[in-house]
Design a protein around this motif. Structure first.
Motif, PDB file in Angstrom:
ATOM      1  N   TRP A   1      59.005  21.148 -43.084  1.00 16.16           N
ATOM      2  CA  TRP A   1      58.922  21.841 -41.802  1.00 16.16           C
ATOM      3  C   TRP A   1      57.694  22.735 -41.783  1.00 16.16           C
ATOM      4  CZ3 TRP A   1      60.324  27.176 -40.539  1.00 16.16           C
ATOM      5  CH2 TRP A   1      60.293  27.413 -39.174  1.00 16.16           C
ATOM      6  N   ALA A   2      57.049  22.855 -40.616  1.00 18.56           N
ATOM      7  CA  ALA A   2      55.776  23.575 -40.503  1.00 18.56           C
ATOM      8  C   ALA A   2      55.869  25.013 -40.984  1.00 18.56           C
ATOM      9  CB  ALA A   2      55.274  23.533 -39.064  1.00 18.56           C
ATOM     10  N   GLY A   3      57.023  25.623 -40.821  1.00 20.45           N
ATOM     11  CA  GLY A   3      57.172  27.008 -41.237  1.00 20.45           C
ATOM     12  C   GLY A   3      57.344  27.147 -42.737  1.00 20.45           C
ATOM     13  N   GLY A   4      57.520  26.033 -43.456  1.00 22.90           N
ATOM     14  CA  GLY A   4      57.754  26.080 -44.887  1.00 22.90           C
ATOM     15  C   GLY A   4      59.161  26.559 -45.151  1.00 22.90           C
ATOM     16  N   GLY A   5      59.887  25.920 -46.017  1.00 19.91           N
ATOM     17  CA  GLY A   5      61.262  26.293 -46.314  1.00 19.91           C
ATOM     18  C   GLY A   5      62.190  25.867 -45.199  1.00 19.91           C
ATOM     19  N   PRO A   6      63.421  26.369 -45.229  1.00 19.64           N
ATOM     20  CA  PRO A   6      64.386  25.940 -44.213  1.00 19.64           C
ATOM     21  C   PRO A   6      64.028  26.504 -42.842  1.00 19.64           C
ATOM     22  CG  PRO A   6      65.331  27.637 -45.621  1.00 19.64           C
ATOM     23  CD  PRO A   6      63.974  27.297 -46.187  1.00 19.64           C
TER      24      PRO A   6
ATOM     25  N   LEU B   1      55.233  26.145 -31.678  1.00 18.51           N
ATOM     26  CA  LEU B   1      55.343  24.701 -31.878  1.00 18.51           C
ATOM     27  C   LEU B   1      54.307  23.970 -31.021  1.00 18.51           C
ATOM     28  CD1 LEU B   1      56.952  22.576 -33.413  1.00 18.51           C
ATOM     29  CD2 LEU B   1      58.565  22.529 -31.507  1.00 18.51           C
ATOM     30  N   LYS B   2      54.130  24.425 -29.787  1.00 19.64           N
ATOM     31  CA  LYS B   2      53.113  23.813 -28.921  1.00 19.64           C
ATOM     32  C   LYS B   2      51.724  24.049 -29.501  1.00 19.64           C
ATOM     33  CE  LYS B   2      54.662  25.703 -25.076  1.00 19.64           C
ATOM     34  NZ  LYS B   2      54.819  26.081 -23.662  1.00 19.64           N
ATOM     35  N   THR B   3      51.472  25.228 -30.024  1.00 17.72           N
ATOM     36  CA  THR B   3      50.175  25.533 -30.637  1.00 17.72           C
ATOM     37  C   THR B   3      49.937  24.632 -31.838  1.00 17.72           C
ATOM     38  OG1 THR B   3      50.268  27.820 -29.893  1.00 17.72           O
ATOM     39  CG2 THR B   3      48.801  27.352 -31.743  1.00 17.72           C
TER      40      THR B   3
ATOM     41  N   PHE C   1      49.135  21.162 -30.601  1.00 16.23           N
ATOM     42  CA  PHE C   1      47.779  21.134 -30.064  1.00 16.23           C
ATOM     43  C   PHE C   1      46.750  21.062 -31.195  1.00 16.23           C
ATOM     44  CE2 PHE C   1      43.935  23.333 -28.606  1.00 16.23           C
ATOM     45  CZ  PHE C   1      43.605  22.543 -27.522  1.00 16.23           C
ATOM     46  N   LYS C   2      46.937  21.878 -32.210  1.00 17.11           N
ATOM     47  CA  LYS C   2      45.993  21.893 -33.331  1.00 17.11           C
ATOM     48  C   LYS C   2      46.006  20.571 -34.092  1.00 17.11           C
ATOM     49  CE  LYS C   2      45.872  26.865 -34.140  1.00 17.11           C
ATOM     50  NZ  LYS C   2      46.246  27.956 -35.057  1.00 17.11           N
ATOM     51  N   LEU C   3      47.197  20.032 -34.338  1.00 15.23           N
ATOM     52  CA  LEU C   3      47.285  18.761 -35.064  1.00 15.23           C
ATOM     53  C   LEU C   3      46.681  17.623 -34.255  1.00 15.23           C
ATOM     54  CD1 LEU C   3      50.854  19.090 -36.619  1.00 15.23           C
ATOM     55  CD2 LEU C   3      48.674  19.044 -37.857  1.00 15.23           C
ATOM     56  N   PHE C   4      46.938  17.616 -32.951  1.00 20.50           N
ATOM     57  CA  PHE C   4      46.371  16.578 -32.098  1.00 20.50           C
ATOM     58  C   PHE C   4      44.850  16.684 -32.105  1.00 20.50           C
ATOM     59  CE2 PHE C   4      45.130  14.702 -28.012  1.00 20.50           C
ATOM     60  CZ  PHE C   4      45.778  13.482 -28.108  1.00 20.50           C
ATOM     61  N   GLY C   5      44.338  17.901 -31.991  1.00 12.03           N
ATOM     62  CA  GLY C   5      42.892  18.118 -32.017  1.00 12.03           C
ATOM     63  C   GLY C   5      42.278  17.683 -33.345  1.00 12.03           C
ATOM     64  N   ARG C   6      42.970  17.998 -34.426  1.00  9.73           N
ATOM     65  CA  ARG C   6      42.467  17.616 -35.754  1.00  9.73           C
ATOM     66  C   ARG C   6      42.434  16.093 -35.897  1.00  9.73           C
ATOM     67  NH1 ARG C   6      45.437  19.048 -41.400  1.00  9.73           N
ATOM     68  NH2 ARG C   6      44.093  17.779 -42.692  1.00  9.73           N
ATOM     69  N   LEU C   7      43.510  15.429 -35.457  1.00  9.67           N
ATOM     70  CA  LEU C   7      43.560  13.972 -35.526  1.00  9.67           C
ATOM     71  C   LEU C   7      42.457  13.355 -34.683  1.00  9.67           C
ATOM     72  CD1 LEU C   7      45.022  11.375 -36.417  1.00  9.67           C
ATOM     73  CD2 LEU C   7      46.437  11.615 -34.367  1.00  9.67           C
ATOM     74  N   PHE C   8      42.278  13.879 -33.474  1.00 10.09           N
ATOM     75  CA  PHE C   8      41.241  13.367 -32.586  1.00 10.09           C
ATOM     76  C   PHE C   8      39.859  13.577 -33.198  1.00 10.09           C
ATOM     77  CE2 PHE C   8      38.423  13.569 -28.881  1.00 10.09           C
ATOM     78  CZ  PHE C   8      38.770  12.378 -28.257  1.00 10.09           C
ATOM     79  N   ALA C   9      39.625  14.779 -33.740  1.00  8.22           N
ATOM     80  CA  ALA C   9      38.321  15.088 -34.334  1.00  8.22           C
ATOM     81  C   ALA C   9      38.026  14.196 -35.532  1.00  8.22           C
ATOM     82  CB  ALA C   9      38.265  16.556 -34.748  1.00  8.22           C
ATOM     83  N   GLN C  10      39.069  13.845 -36.302  1.00 10.53           N
ATOM     84  CA  GLN C  10      38.859  13.004 -37.471  1.00 10.53           C
ATOM     85  C   GLN C  10      38.656  11.540 -37.102  1.00 10.53           C
ATOM     86  OE1 GLN C  10      42.356  14.103 -39.721  1.00 10.53           O
ATOM     87  NE2 GLN C  10      41.178  15.436 -41.056  1.00 10.53           N
ATOM     88  N   SER C  11      39.284  11.089 -36.023  1.00 12.91           N
ATOM     89  CA  SER C  11      39.182   9.671 -35.679  1.00 12.91           C
ATOM     90  C   SER C  11      38.050   9.390 -34.704  1.00 12.91           C
ATOM     91  CB  SER C  11      40.496   9.169 -35.081  1.00 12.91           C
ATOM     92  OG  SER C  11      40.770   9.805 -33.852  1.00 12.91           O
TER      93      SER C  11
END
Length: 191
Positions: A8-13, A47-49, A52-62
């Motif tokens: 999970w993004a927050g780490g831990g439970p 969660l939305k942030t 957004f960051k993960l989508f941007g990172r994926l887009f920037a890498q591809s």
């Protein structure tokens, strides 16, 4: 599903909700009535942030490798978009292309001029209205699009081959959700 465990993004439970004595019903007594929230309003901002960051990172890498593919074929992003639009709907006039691209017809004319010069698109006068010029992707244009798709497919196959079947199923489900959402937003903006 609900995220849990160390992945999970927050780490831990994940955090748990704490209700006052009396359970969930007591919450309603403590809070004033509220309007019904749309799905987007109920999603945690963090969660939305993160999305957004993960989508941007994926887009920037591809995306840079896609740009390299286009450059090898001597194409700009705008030219690729025109080719893709015309492949979907052959015979569009410049005005319709401009509307789909969100640009002025004169801009489309310049883009199409270059595509015609490279024999990727051809122009034809409309048979019923000779003043109207229609645009068609040539076989060479379709070949260029297919070359780009093949290169992209090879690149993403390398990524997808590193995922388990369950992970890939989650990716497909998420991409379907995103596509449906984009389509819904587009249909509201351009009824």
């Amino acid at each position: 599903g609900v995220p849990n465990g160390p992945g999970w993004a927050g780490g831990g439970p994940p955090p748990t909700l704490q209700f006052p004595p009396g359970g969930r019903g007591a919450c309603a007594k403590l809070l004033p009535p509220c309007k019904t929230l749309t799905p987007m309003q109920t999603i945690d901002t963090d969660l939305k942030t993160q999305a957004f960051k993960l989508f941007g990172r994926l887009f920037a890498q591809s995306d840079p490798s896609r740009l390299d593919d286009w450059a090898r074929l001597g194409l700009t992003m705008s030219q690729v978009r025109v080719l893709a639009i015309l492949e979907e709907e052959q015979g569009l006039p410049a005005g319709d292309l401009a509307e789909r691209l969100g640009v002025q017809p004169s801009t489309v004319t310049r883009i199409v001029d270059r595509l015609v010069h490279h024999q990727l698109v051809r122009r034809e006068a409309d048979e019923e209205d000779r003043r109207l010029v229609r645009h068609y992707v040539t076989d060479t244009g379709v070949d260029a699009l297919n070359q780009m798709r093949s290169a992209g497919r090879r690149r993403f196959d390398d990524f997808f081959n590193r995922l388990t079947e369950a992970q890939l199923e989650r990716v497909v489900a998420a991409l379907k959700d995103l596509t449906e959402t984009f389509d819904a937003v587009e249909s509201k903006e351009h009824p």
